[in-house]
Design a protein around this motif. Structure first.
Motif, PDB file in Angstrom:
ATOM      1  N   PHE A  64       0.820  -1.214   0.000  1.00 25.73           N
ATOM      2  CA  PHE A  64       0.000   0.000   0.000  1.00 25.73           C
ATOM      3  C   PHE A  64       0.855   1.267   0.000  1.00 25.73           C
ATOM      4  CE2 PHE A  64      -1.899   3.457   2.492  1.00 25.73           C
ATOM      5  CZ  PHE A  64      -2.920   3.817   1.617  1.00 25.73           C
ATOM      6  N   VAL A  65       1.881   1.323   0.859  1.00 25.89           N
ATOM      7  CA  VAL A  65       2.664   2.557   0.971  1.00 25.89           C
ATOM      8  C   VAL A  65       3.535   2.796  -0.256  1.00 25.89           C
ATOM      9  CG1 VAL A  65       2.678   2.560   3.493  1.00 25.89           C
ATOM     10  CG2 VAL A  65       4.520   1.385   2.242  1.00 25.89           C
ATOM     11  N   THR A  66       3.685   1.802  -1.121  1.00 24.65           N
ATOM     12  CA  THR A  66       4.405   1.998  -2.382  1.00 24.65           C
ATOM     13  C   THR A  66       3.447   2.101  -3.565  1.00 24.65           C
ATOM     14  OG1 THR A  66       4.689  -0.414  -2.614  1.00 24.65           O
ATOM     15  CG2 THR A  66       6.477   0.827  -1.564  1.00 24.65           C
ATOM     16  N   SER A  67       2.157   2.146  -3.273  1.00 24.05           N
ATOM     17  CA  SER A  67       1.154   2.201  -4.334  1.00 24.05           C
ATOM     18  C   SER A  67       0.907   3.637  -4.791  1.00 24.05           C
ATOM     19  CB  SER A  67      -0.170   1.597  -3.854  1.00 24.05           C
ATOM     20  OG  SER A  67      -0.757   2.432  -2.848  1.00 24.05           O
ATOM     21  N   SER A  68       0.352   3.772  -5.978  1.00 15.68           N
ATOM     22  CA  SER A  68       0.026   5.098  -6.506  1.00 15.68           C
ATOM     23  C   SER A  68      -1.043   5.783  -5.662  1.00 15.68           C
ATOM     24  CB  SER A  68      -0.454   4.975  -7.954  1.00 15.68           C
ATOM     25  OG  SER A  68       0.580   4.490  -8.788  1.00 15.68           O
ATOM     26  N   GLU A  69      -1.944   5.008  -5.071  1.00 15.25           N
ATOM     27  CA  GLU A  69      -2.996   5.592  -4.237  1.00 15.25           C
ATOM     28  C   GLU A  69      -2.409   6.359  -3.065  1.00 15.25           C
ATOM     29  OE1 GLU A  69      -3.037   2.592  -5.431  1.00 15.25           O
ATOM     30  OE2 GLU A  69      -4.929   2.369  -6.538  1.00 15.25           O
ATOM     31  N   PHE A  70      -1.387   5.782  -2.425  1.00 14.77           N
ATOM     32  CA  PHE A  70      -0.758   6.458  -1.291  1.00 14.77           C
ATOM     33  C   PHE A  70       0.120   7.611  -1.756  1.00 14.77           C
ATOM     34  CE2 PHE A  70       2.738   6.751   1.892  1.00 14.77           C
ATOM     35  CZ  PHE A  70       1.977   7.179   2.971  1.00 14.77           C
ATOM     36  N   VAL A  71       0.879   7.392  -2.822  1.00 17.75           N
ATOM     37  CA  VAL A  71       1.787   8.421  -3.327  1.00 17.75           C
ATOM     38  C   VAL A  71       1.031   9.671  -3.745  1.00 17.75           C
ATOM     39  CG1 VAL A  71       3.403   9.014  -5.177  1.00 17.75           C
ATOM     40  CG2 VAL A  71       3.569   6.792  -4.039  1.00 17.75           C
ATOM     41  N   VAL A  72      -0.093   9.515  -4.418  1.00 19.47           N
ATOM     42  CA  VAL A  72      -0.826  10.689  -4.894  1.00 19.47           C
ATOM     43  C   VAL A  72      -1.369  11.508  -3.736  1.00 19.47           C
ATOM     44  CG1 VAL A  72      -3.101   9.570  -5.147  1.00 19.47           C
ATOM     45  CG2 VAL A  72      -2.481  11.499  -6.625  1.00 19.47           C
ATOM     46  N   ASP A  73      -1.810  10.846  -2.668  1.00 18.14           N
ATOM     47  CA  ASP A  73      -2.329  11.576  -1.513  1.00 18.14           C
ATOM     48  C   ASP A  73      -1.219  12.348  -0.796  1.00 18.14           C
ATOM     49  OD1 ASP A  73      -4.918  10.740  -1.917  1.00 18.14           O
ATOM     50  OD2 ASP A  73      -4.763   9.011  -0.571  1.00 18.14           O
ATOM     51  N   VAL A  74      -0.040  11.740  -0.678  1.00 16.10           N
ATOM     52  CA  VAL A  74       1.083  12.419  -0.025  1.00 16.10           C
ATOM     53  C   VAL A  74       1.605  13.552  -0.889  1.00 16.10           C
ATOM     54  CG1 VAL A  74       3.455  12.163   0.785  1.00 16.10           C
ATOM     55  CG2 VAL A  74       1.759  10.402   1.326  1.00 16.10           C
ATOM     56  N   ALA A  75       1.812  13.279  -2.166  1.00 13.25           N
ATOM     57  CA  ALA A  75       2.426  14.258  -3.065  1.00 13.25           C
ATOM     58  C   ALA A  75       1.560  15.485  -3.267  1.00 13.25           C
ATOM     59  CB  ALA A  75       2.731  13.611  -4.415  1.00 13.25           C
ATOM     60  N   GLU A  76       0.241  15.317  -3.299  1.00 10.14           N
ATOM     61  CA  GLU A  76      -0.619  16.474  -3.538  1.00 10.14           C
ATOM     62  C   GLU A  76      -0.578  17.449  -2.365  1.00 10.14           C
ATOM     63  OE1 GLU A  76      -5.157  15.295  -2.238  1.00 10.14           O
ATOM     64  OE2 GLU A  76      -4.461  14.652  -4.198  1.00 10.14           O
ATOM     65  N   ASN A  77      -0.328  16.948  -1.172  1.00  6.72           N
ATOM     66  CA  ASN A  77      -0.166  17.829  -0.025  1.00  6.72           C
ATOM     67  C   ASN A  77       1.215  18.471  -0.010  1.00  6.72           C
ATOM     68  OD1 ASN A  77      -2.631  17.639   1.881  1.00  6.72           O
ATOM     69  ND2 ASN A  77      -2.239  15.511   1.333  1.00  6.72           N
ATOM     70  N   TRP A  78       2.233  17.701  -0.351  1.00  5.16           N
ATOM     71  CA  TRP A  78       3.583  18.257  -0.361  1.00  5.16           C
ATOM     72  C   TRP A  78       3.709  19.379  -1.383  1.00  5.16           C
ATOM     73  CZ3 TRP A  78       8.004  14.111   0.240  1.00  5.16           C
ATOM     74  CH2 TRP A  78       7.813  13.413   1.435  1.00  5.16           C
ATOM     75  N   GLN A  79       3.187  19.171  -2.581  1.00  5.31           N
ATOM     76  CA  GLN A  79       3.378  20.182  -3.615  1.00  5.31           C
ATOM     77  C   GLN A  79       2.684  21.486  -3.258  1.00  5.31           C
ATOM     78  OE1 GLN A  79       1.008  21.414  -5.888  1.00  5.31           O
ATOM     79  NE2 GLN A  79      -0.737  20.066  -5.581  1.00  5.31           N
TER      80      GLN A  79
END
Length: 224
Positions: A49-64
């Motif tokens: 899960f933590v390497t999935s696109s679902e998790f990455v997109v949620d983290v990255a959209e907040n970081w950017q």
């Protein structure tokens, strides 16, 4: 102990970041598996899960959105002022400042960073290094969000028998801009409130506030 004391602010927020990210990963993992079970699909492992696109997109959209906020704020405070706000320079101090004010070149002190005494491209890079790093992290986070978002969107399209989209096509979808703009507007609101409210409100002991007795129309720099 002195090292911890001297770096307490960075350490405190570093710990908060790690705890919040860990909490997000656990909550997201549980929610994702709950949704998979509701659709009659097998659950996945935490690592998957933590390497999935679902998790990455949620983290990255907040970081950017966070790094865009600080990139724009740092750039804006070079040229724009807000009278009375400790987040702003004094009226009349707009601009990049002189070499003497910035302690660079021949005006550098013995304890100034090496690149402040350098010439040419090294000094230029160091003089703008904060904006460069903030902007780079924003671009990379935005790229990660858009690429992971494309994978997630195509996965959902496959479930509904729809054709996949290219990355460029996804950038033009309402889903991408809804994810992006809902974060941007909240960041801009928070920065704007901090700038405006700090004119009239105080927090004793905080470097982000003027002294309690400082006049409303003075900036933090003016009252020092």
């Amino acid at each position: 102990m002195r090292t911890i004391r001297d770096n307490g602010l960075s350490i405190a927020f570093g710990i908060l970041f790690v705890l919040a990210l860990a909490g997000q990963s656990v909550a997201g993992y549980l929610e994702n598996n709950e949704q998979l079970q509701q659709h009659g699909q097998p659950v996945i492992a935490f690592g998957a899960f933590v390497t999935s696109s679902e998790f990455v997109v949620d983290v990255a959209e907040n970081w950017q959105s966070e790094f865009l906020q600080f990139f724009l704020f740092i750039a804006a405070t070079i040229w724009f002022i807000q009278r009375g706000s400790p987040e702003s320079k004094k009226p009349g101090d707009e601009g990049i400042g002189t070499d003497q004010e910035q302690l660079v070149g021949e005006h550098a002190r013995p304890d100034s960073p090496e690149w402040a005494r350098a010439r040419g491209i090294r000094r230029t890079l160091f003089s703008n290094s904060l904006l460069i790093v903030m902007g780079t992290v924003f671009v990379l986070s935005w790229l990660a969000q858009s690429l992971a978002g494309t994978v997630v969107a195509n996965s959902e399209n496959a479930e509904h028998g729809m054709p996949p989209m290219s990355w460029v096509e996804y950038l033009g979808t309402p889903d991408f801009w809804n994810r992006t703009l809902q974060n941007w507007q909240s960041e801009f609101l928070a920065v704007g409130c901090m700038i405006a409210l700090s004119i009239f409100l105080r927090q004793r002991g905080s470097s982000e506030s003027k002294p309690v007795g400082a006049p409303h129309e003075e900036s933090a720099v003016a009252s020092e």
